[in-house]
Structures are given as C-alpha cells and as structure tokens.
Design an enzyme around this catalytic site. Structure first.
Site, PDB file in Angstrom:
ATOM      1  N   ASP A  59      50.484  45.693  37.177  1.00  0.00           N
ATOM      2  CA  ASP A  59      51.701  45.423  36.414  1.00  0.00           C
ATOM      3  C   ASP A  59      51.811  46.495  35.333  1.00  0.00           C
ATOM      4  OD1 ASP A  59      53.580  42.644  35.668  1.00  0.00           O
ATOM      5  OD2 ASP A  59      53.494  44.344  34.284  1.00  0.00           O
ATOM      6  N   GLU A  82      47.410  42.086  39.641  1.00  0.00           N
ATOM      7  CA  GLU A  82      48.251  41.857  38.455  1.00  0.00           C
ATOM      8  C   GLU A  82      47.414  41.436  37.248  1.00  0.00           C
ATOM      9  OE1 GLU A  82      50.237  38.513  40.609  1.00  0.00           O
ATOM     10  OE2 GLU A  82      50.322  37.639  38.620  1.00  0.00           O
ATOM     11  N   LYS A 139      55.066  30.543  46.722  1.00  0.00           N
ATOM     12  CA  LYS A 139      53.859  30.172  45.985  1.00  0.00           C
ATOM     13  C   LYS A 139      53.041  29.163  46.784  1.00  0.00           C
ATOM     14  CE  LYS A 139      54.395  32.674  42.323  1.00  0.00           C
ATOM     15  NZ  LYS A 139      53.410  33.711  41.944  1.00  0.00           N
ATOM     16  N   GLU A 199      58.966  44.055  43.683  1.00  0.00           N
ATOM     17  CA  GLU A 199      59.021  42.632  43.333  1.00  0.00           C
ATOM     18  C   GLU A 199      60.209  42.338  42.415  1.00  0.00           C
ATOM     19  OE1 GLU A 199      55.476  40.962  41.481  1.00  0.00           O
ATOM     20  OE2 GLU A 199      56.143  38.981  42.160  1.00  0.00           O
ATOM     21  N   HIS A 258      53.484  45.071  40.594  1.00  0.00           N
ATOM     22  CA  HIS A 258      53.769  43.694  40.187  1.00  0.00           C
ATOM     23  C   HIS A 258      54.808  43.755  39.072  1.00  0.00           C
ATOM     24  CE1 HIS A 258      53.096  40.109  37.575  1.00  0.00           C
ATOM     25  NE2 HIS A 258      52.987  39.498  38.733  1.00  0.00           N
ATOM     26  N   GLU A 279      48.474  37.029  48.504  1.00  0.00           N
ATOM     27  CA  GLU A 279      48.276  37.595  47.166  1.00  0.00           C
ATOM     28  C   GLU A 279      47.360  36.713  46.321  1.00  0.00           C
ATOM     29  OE1 GLU A 279      51.919  39.136  45.610  1.00  0.00           O
ATOM     30  OE2 GLU A 279      51.485  38.492  43.564  1.00  0.00           O
TER      31      GLU A 279
HETATM   32 CA    CA Z   1      51.535  37.165  41.804  1.00  0.00          CA
END
Ligand code: CA
Length: 379
Positions: free
Chosen positions: A272, A249, A169, A332, A299, A223
C-alpha cells in the site's frame, strides 16, 4: 525552496444503517483519514495520506517528523526519507511510523511535481499505461439476514457497471465463506475474475481447507490467507493450493518486503503506497519484486489522495514481464461508502466501465475540495 509549514488533517465521517460493513477483523462504523500538507515558502503545497489509525499517524507527523522537515528543501525527497526513517529506526521500522512517513513522502512528491510542472508518474520514469483496469473491492459482510443473497446482488451490480473482476471478503467461518463465494461466482458467471480476501483470519491449516473447497470456483487469487508474520504459513498455503496467493498490505519498507519476496511467499505482492513508505519506497519494493519475478498490484484504500497517488504509481509500474500483449496489472478500487474518496477531489476521476484514466496535471493532478476538508476535520 524551503518547507515553511507541515499541516495535518484528521477527517472523520460516521457510517449509518446499510452503509456499515465488516471484514474478517472488525465492523466499519466510521471512516477516518489522515492527510498531510507540506507547504513551501514559495506557496506551493503538496498532499499525502497515511494508511491506518489516523490519530496515531497524525501524532507521529506532528510531534516527530514536522520539526525535522521545517526549513528543509522539499525537493530532496530521498534525503528526507532516509533521514526521517533513520531518526526513528530503533523504534518504528513497521506500522504507523512508516505509514506517517508515507504521507510525508507522497506530499513531497506532489509538491515536487507541482514545482516542476510535471505529473508524478513522469517523475517516476513515465507511464506504461494511460489507463488502468480496476477491480471492485466490495462484497463485505453487511447487516442483512442473508449474506449470500446480498453478495450475489451486489456482485451483479458490479457486473452491470462494467467490472470484469471483483474481490469478495472471506474469513467468517469456512462453511459460510464457501456458501458466499459460490453465490458470487454463480451471480457473475464463469468469465469474470473473482478473488477472495481473508484479511488473515485463518491459520495455514484452515486457509488450506478453505482454499481446497473454493478451488472449483476459479479463484484468481487468495489474499492474506494467514497473519503477515507467518511467512512459512504463506509458503505452506501457496504450496498446497492451485490458487495464486497474494499479500503485503500489512508489510512495510524494502526491508520488510525483502523477506516476503526472497522467500517467494506470495505470487502477487500488494504494497500500500500510503503504508509501505510512499513513492520513494514503493519504487524500491517494485525493484525487489521484479528481481524475484513477483507481480506487483498496489493495495489501495482510503481517500482521493491515496487513490490518485496509487494511480500515478500504477502508471509507472512496468508489466511483469513486458511483452507485446503483457498481463496488465489489476488496480484495486474500493466500492464501500466513503465521501473522502468520492467527494474530496474537485474534479472526479474519469472511469468508463472498469477502466480508470491516470490523472493528469502537475503532482498528483488533484485539486482538493477545501470546504469538505474543513467541514470534516476534527481537532
Ligand atoms: Ca486486502
């Protein structure tokens, strides 16, 4: 066959101490899940999951969708999708109404698979693969004095587990991001793939600045560099950087993805399944992505229901493009603490290193732990 009942489950668990983590937008102190169960008059039931605020998604299913579903044939997945979407088209073309519809759609496909005795990936057209390579989604901010050191240790743990790819992140300030990315790259060595995810914490100017500073660390993709509404910002970042750009996403339905894809705003699109409209819509988004030559990596977030469903979708997504040795999709796999991912399935997923077997058995191939479901449900 008719739909006899539609039930919703709002599950909640509190995280404590070292379990608490943050991405660029918020701290995670609780995990919540909203599941839908569609039950037929023949006693067959299917489960689905919605991405996003559980209480809002639940209200939409209970108040808006359930009355339209009762008495209908659960095998009519396409008809029901179009009717439910159209009923609230004027008010809910993105966000929770589509996420709630995703949960209904996934539950209907699970039910259909069980009724026909076939796994969902078979109903989608068959498996291109029997197992998928997962990447570790972890490396969040935690309540520790030295983020870079904690991230390096966590990353080494994923390497030890056999992960060849992982995502860190960013979005906590550019200087700190660079320090963290550098620490993770040094911890995992040059061979493994490393991705970064800003969860749209920056504008295009700052995202480009970050991207240039981390390009030397061989980043496999960047991302959500900017907010999902700013497609021109996506293009600006994509044109300025050598790093491939990923996102999607926070996008919904074929209509939302049409904009993202036709502008080629991303190199990798990440719908997603539990948000974009369920199986019925995800396959249409794949069709669009393939016509624009954009790679589709799902996602994935949430409970075992979303995870199993996403594995069925991943099995059925053709490589982009097909070849003797195609570039295989990266799946993922969330590594943050979540009992609903780890303990809701009565038979756990088979994972060796970073390879996950696609679940077998009718529908999602998932038997839920009803005791945990009951114990965690809040009214
Ligand atoms: Ca993400």
């Amino acid at each position: 066959m008719k739909i006899q009942d539609v039930k919703t489950y709002l599950l909640r668990t509190e995280l404590t101490g070292e379990q608490i983590f943050a991405y660029s937008q918020a701290w995670y102190k609780t995990r919540t899940v909203m599941l839908v169960e569609v039950i037929s008059d023949e006693g067959i039931s299917g489960f689905g999951e919605a991405y996003g605020p559980a209480a809002g998604n639940r209200a939409i299913v209970e108040e808006l969708y359930k009355p339209l579903l009762l008495g209908r044939d659960p095998l009519d997945t396409q008809v029901l999708w179009e009717e439910l979407y159209n009923a609230f088209r004027d008010y809910g073309r993105k966000g929770m109404p589509v996420a709630a519809l995703s949960a209904v759609d996934i539950a209907l496909w699970d039910l259909k698979g069980k009724a026909l005795g076939l796994p969902i990936y078979k109903l989608l057209g068959g498996p291109f693969r029997k197992e998928v390579q997962a990447y570790a989604t972890g490396l969040y901010r935690r309540q520790v004095p030295d983020q870079a050191k904690a991230l390096a240790e966590e990353a080494q743990g994923y390497v030890a587990e056999g992960f060849r790819a992982m995502k860190v992140k960013v979005g906590f300030g550019i200087e700190e991001d660079v320090r963290n990315v550098k620490a993770v790259r040094e911890a995992i060595g040059p061979e493994r793939r490393l991705m970064v995810d800003a969860n749209h914490a920056y504008d295009a100017r700052e995202a480009i600045r970050l991207g240039r500073l981390i390009e030397p660390f061989d980043i496999y993709w960047f991302e959500e560099p900017v907010v999902p509404e700013d497609l021109d910002g996506y293009l600006q970042v994509k044109q300025a950087l050598k790093i491939p750009i990923a996102g999607g996403e926070a996008e919904y339905t074929r209509y939302g993805f049409r904009e993202l894809l036709s502008k080629r705003a991303v190199d990798i699109v990440q719908p997603d399944l539990c948000a974009c409209g369920g199986f019925s819509e995800a396959m249409k988004i794949w069709t669009l992505a393939s016509t624009w030559g954009v790679t589709y990596y799902p996602h994935v977030w949430g409970s075992a229901v979303g995870l199993y469903a996403s594995l069925h979708l991943a099995a059925a997504l053709p490589p982009n493009p097909l070849a003797l040795f195609p570039t295989e999709l990266l799946f993922e796999l969330d590594r943050t603490p979540n009992p609903f991912r780890e303990r809701l399935a009565t038979t756990p997923l088979v994972r060796k290193g970073d390879m996950i077997e696609i679940p077998q058995g009718p529908g999602l191939g998932l038997a839920l732990n009803r005791d945990l479901l009951k114990a965690s449900a809040v009214s």
